[in-house]
Write a protein that holds these residues in place. Structure first.
Motif, mmCIF file in Angstrom:
data_model
loop_
_atom_site.group_PDB
_atom_site.id
_atom_site.type_symbol
_atom_site.label_atom_id
_atom_site.label_comp_id
_atom_site.label_asym_id
_atom_site.label_seq_id
_atom_site.Cartn_x
_atom_site.Cartn_y
_atom_site.Cartn_z
ATOM 1 N N MET A 307 0.830 -1.210 0.000
ATOM 2 C CA MET A 307 0.000 0.000 0.000
ATOM 3 C C MET A 307 0.864 1.260 0.000
ATOM 4 O O MET A 307 0.531 2.255 -0.665
ATOM 5 N N MET A 308 1.960 1.241 0.707
ATOM 6 C CA MET A 308 2.849 2.399 0.718
ATOM 7 C C MET A 308 3.441 2.657 -0.668
ATOM 8 O O MET A 308 3.768 3.795 -1.008
ATOM 9 N N GLY A 309 3.540 1.602 -1.469
ATOM 10 C CA GLY A 309 4.033 1.759 -2.826
ATOM 11 C C GLY A 309 3.141 2.635 -3.691
ATOM 12 O O GLY A 309 3.574 3.154 -4.719
ATOM 13 N N PHE A 310 1.892 2.837 -3.258
ATOM 14 C CA PHE A 310 0.961 3.720 -3.974
ATOM 15 C C PHE A 310 0.896 5.110 -3.337
ATOM 16 O O PHE A 310 0.064 5.930 -3.725
ATOM 17 N N GLY A 311 1.762 5.362 -2.359
ATOM 18 C CA GLY A 311 1.761 6.661 -1.698
ATOM 19 C C GLY A 311 0.725 6.782 -0.603
ATOM 20 O O GLY A 311 0.433 7.894 -0.143
ATOM 21 N N ILE A 312 0.166 5.672 -0.153
ATOM 22 C CA ILE A 312 -0.812 5.674 0.940
ATOM 23 C C ILE A 312 -0.080 5.310 2.224
ATOM 24 O O ILE A 312 0.331 4.166 2.414
ATOM 25 N N HIS A 313 0.112 6.285 3.094
ATOM 26 C CA HIS A 313 0.984 5.984 4.240
ATOM 27 C C HIS A 313 0.802 6.911 5.443
ATOM 28 O O HIS A 313 1.612 6.877 6.373
ATOM 29 N N LYS A 314 -0.225 7.736 5.484
ATOM 30 C CA LYS A 314 -0.362 8.625 6.643
ATOM 31 C C LYS A 314 -0.617 7.824 7.917
ATOM 32 O O LYS A 314 0.002 8.057 8.951
ATOM 33 N N PHE A 315 -1.583 6.892 7.847
ATOM 34 C CA PHE A 315 -1.894 6.040 8.990
ATOM 35 C C PHE A 315 -1.957 4.586 8.563
ATOM 36 O O PHE A 315 -2.430 4.261 7.464
ATOM 37 N N ILE A 316 -1.485 3.703 9.447
ATOM 38 C CA ILE A 316 -1.723 2.269 9.342
ATOM 39 C C ILE A 316 -2.673 1.947 10.488
ATOM 40 O O ILE A 316 -2.273 2.010 11.658
ATOM 41 N N GLU A 317 -3.919 1.637 10.187
ATOM 42 C CA GLU A 317 -4.914 1.462 11.242
ATOM 43 C C GLU A 317 -5.210 -0.015 11.428
ATOM 44 O O GLU A 317 -5.516 -0.736 10.461
ATOM 45 N N CYS A 318 -5.083 -0.476 12.680
ATOM 46 C CA CYS A 318 -5.098 -1.897 13.009
ATOM 47 C C CYS A 318 -6.364 -2.259 13.776
ATOM 48 O O CYS A 318 -6.558 -1.823 14.912
ATOM 49 N N TYR A 319 -7.227 -3.045 13.141
ATOM 50 C CA TYR A 319 -8.506 -3.470 13.735
ATOM 51 C C TYR A 319 -8.431 -4.917 14.176
ATOM 52 O O TYR A 319 -7.951 -5.768 13.454
ATOM 53 N N SER A 320 -8.922 -5.278 15.363
ATOM 54 C CA SER A 320 -9.394 -4.375 16.381
ATOM 55 C C SER A 320 -9.232 -5.074 17.711
ATOM 56 O O SER A 320 -9.390 -6.291 17.791
ATOM 57 N N MET A 321 -8.914 -4.308 18.728
ATOM 58 C CA MET A 321 -8.837 -4.865 20.074
ATOM 59 C C MET A 321 -10.215 -5.167 20.649
ATOM 60 O O MET A 321 -10.331 -5.943 21.606
#
Length: 581
Positions: A307-321
């Protein structure tokens, strides 16, 4: 349509150029409410084509009303902006081999925009449902009224069109960032076998302003991705080379919309099976025979890097506790089976299960250089459960970031780096600015709850654009929606799934096909960026009159406004003001 259509996807991914599997587009469904075919008696000639407003929707079985037709499309655009409209073909006879060609655009000084920046695509009809008098699109009953709506933007080179039907066309122009300002003229040509071509002229006035590239947009777009839907539709092994190749064009579409967030699932089924394709865990949890734990992050790492290869990298959101069923699956070496623990956040077993992985995960993220952009994410969870989970997260590593999509919880304002509230909550603008000053993000979301405004396939398309203007008015940083591509069993024909209003679960279609809803969502995001740029310019110039003019039109975007005026009318008025600067 009576013929099968074949679309072969070819994309260039970070793994190199890859030939993706062919994906067959199946027949459109029958219209549940076809019009009386007698209406076609009023149509003179055999077949016709004209421009229509992007805000209009037409039945497949009926010709258009004459007052809806436009002889020449005219639009204004910034350099770097993508603009679009619709055309419509309606025919009394069956047409074969219908194709679309676009010309190079040229102004009176000889400047050009090559036809590589101009795209014309057929729009396909899909089945939707209608809420009627229902106050919510959640938990809807079976048997709602249905209809066909034009939403799926196809990329087939030619199409057969049945007699006594209408077929929309989606025309879009991506204005180059270096285009010279001026008025550019072009032509959309529609050809059918053994028929005289139809030529539709259009003009684009390129303004001197420049819109940044999508990766530089400030709007915080968070559409949750489902890799497992792609694996199922393409019949490939999850996380194989073929899987990543199949996902690439979808994630490029998402990146082109300015997406900021990578959706990851760190447990199995965080949403209790509400999606047709259940999310598996991107972390393999193993309880060893001696009672110790090991955590395998290889899939998580591959997905994030992809995903970072497409320039998407502000947040990595991890679901879920805090999954909806409070079940936590892991592989148990002693029994050789996949088992689960069921525990509530206030229970000892819950903490014993979560604290070790959080400590280990934090260490891994720091080694990868991702810790500062990763959040432990929850959605629509109760306050008491959130407080217990946050305490465990902070005990594992006080610097861990946390995100929540849900209700208005003042007690959590200071804990949430990324906070998204439902549309009905009106957060104070001073609070949002205070959070922004801390580097926090504050957004809003719609889901099945809101009949309007929304992005269902039964919604008016302008509602998708309206949402970004609402963000401007309420000073939100952006918008979240729970499903970018959670496809149902027949996603190319039927946008209904589960007990949610049709279209709730996906914006794009298999075959990396966009939708009118998705394109109009992007349209609103561009408006958001343009308004921010214009406002900053007016402030720098001390142009109080201009600021009042802009603020007045932005201030109209409240839910109450939709009771007096359509989303399309509100958006068009606002655009006229925005493009006047």
């Amino acid at each position: 349509m009576k013929k099968l259509l074949l679309a072969v996807l070819v994309c260039s991914t970070l793994y190199g150029k890859a030939q993706l599997p062919a994906y067959t587009l199946v027949n459109e469904l029958n219209d549940p409410h076809p019009v009386d075919q007698g209406v076609w008696k009023e149509v003179t000639g055999t077949w016709h084509a004209r421009f229509i407003s992007v805000d209009e929707a037409f039945k497949r079985s009926a010709p258009p009303e004459r007052n809806k037709l436009v002889d020449r499309w005219r639009a204004k655009a910034w350099r770097g902006e993508k603009v679009h409209t619709q055309a419509l073909i309606w025919t009394k006879k069956a047409l074969q081999g219908v194709s679309l060609q676009t010309s190079t655009l040229q102004d009176d000084k000889g400047n050009t925009i090559t036809n590589g920046h101009v795209k014309a695509n057929f729009v396909r009809y899909v089945l939707t449902d209608h809420l009627g008098d229902l106050k919510s699109g959640c938990g809807i009953p079976k048997g709602l009224d249905t209809s066909l709506v034009a939403d799926l933007i196809d990329h087939v080179p030619n199409l057969a069109i049945d007699e006594k039907t209408s077929r929309p066309i989606w025309l879009s122009i991506q204005v180059p960032a270096d285009a010279a300002p001026g008025v550019y003229a072009g032509t959309l040509t529609i050809q059918a076998r053994n028929e005289k071509p139809q030529r539709l002229p259009f003009e684009i006035e390129v303004l001197p302003h420049t819109l940044p590239q999508p990766q530089d947009w400030t709007y915080h777009l968070d559409l949750w991705q489902n890799p497992y839907s792609v694996a199922r539709v393409y019949g490939v092994e999850p996380w194989s080379k073929e899987h990543f190749e199949a996902m690439a064009p979808y994630m490029q579409l998402l990146a082109n919309a300015g997406q900021k967030v990578i959706t990851t699932s760190i447990i199995y089924d965080p949403w209790n099976g509400q999606t047709y394709d259940v999310y598996d865990s991107m972390i393999k949890w193993t309880k060893k025979k001696d009672g110790s734990w090991s955590y395998d992050y290889r899939i998580f790492d591959q997905w994030v890097e992809f995903m970072m290869g497409f320039g998407i990298h502000k947040f990595i959101e991890c679901y879920s506790m805090i999954p909806w069923n409070l079940k936590f699956y892991y592989y148990d070496e002693a029994s050789g089976k996949q088992v689960f623990l069921k525990a509530k956040p206030e229970e000892n077993a819950y903490k014993e299960h979560w604290k070790p992985v959080l400590v280990d995960f934090a260490k891994h993220l720091k080694e990868k250089g991702w810790f500062d952009r990763t959040t432990i994410a929850m959605d629509e969870r109760e306050m008491k459960d959130m407080k217990k989970a946050i305490a465990i997260i902070k005990e594992a590593d006080p610097a861990f970031k946390i995100s929540l999509a849900g209700g208005d919880h003042p007690e959590l304002y200071a804990d949430l780096a990324d906070y998204c509230v439902a549309l009905r909550y009106k957060l104070d603008k001073d609070l949002i600015q205070e959070r922004r000053n801390k580097g926090f993000t504050t957004t809003f979301y719609t889901c099945c709850t809101e009949p309007s405004p929304n992005t269902f396939t039964s919604s008016t398309s302008a509602e998708a654009t309206w949402l970004a203007w609402y963000a401007l008015n309420r000073d939100f940083d952006g918008y979240l929606r729970w499903a970018y591509n959670c496809w149902g069993p027949k996603p190319l024909q039927d946008t209904r799934y589960g007990t949610w209003s049709a279209g709730d679960a996906w914006f794009v279609y298999p075959g990396a096909r966009s939708s009118i809803r998705f394109e109009r969502l992007i349209e609103g995001i561009q408006d958001f960026e343009k308004a921010k740029i214009i406002k900053a310019s007016l402030q720098a110039q001390g142009d109080d009159a201009g600021l009042k003019k802009l603020d007045r039109v932005i201030g109209a975007f409240e839910e109450e406004g939709l009771k007096q005026e359509s989303a399309a009318s509100m958006v068009n008025k606002a655009k006229e003001v925005l493009n006047s600067f």
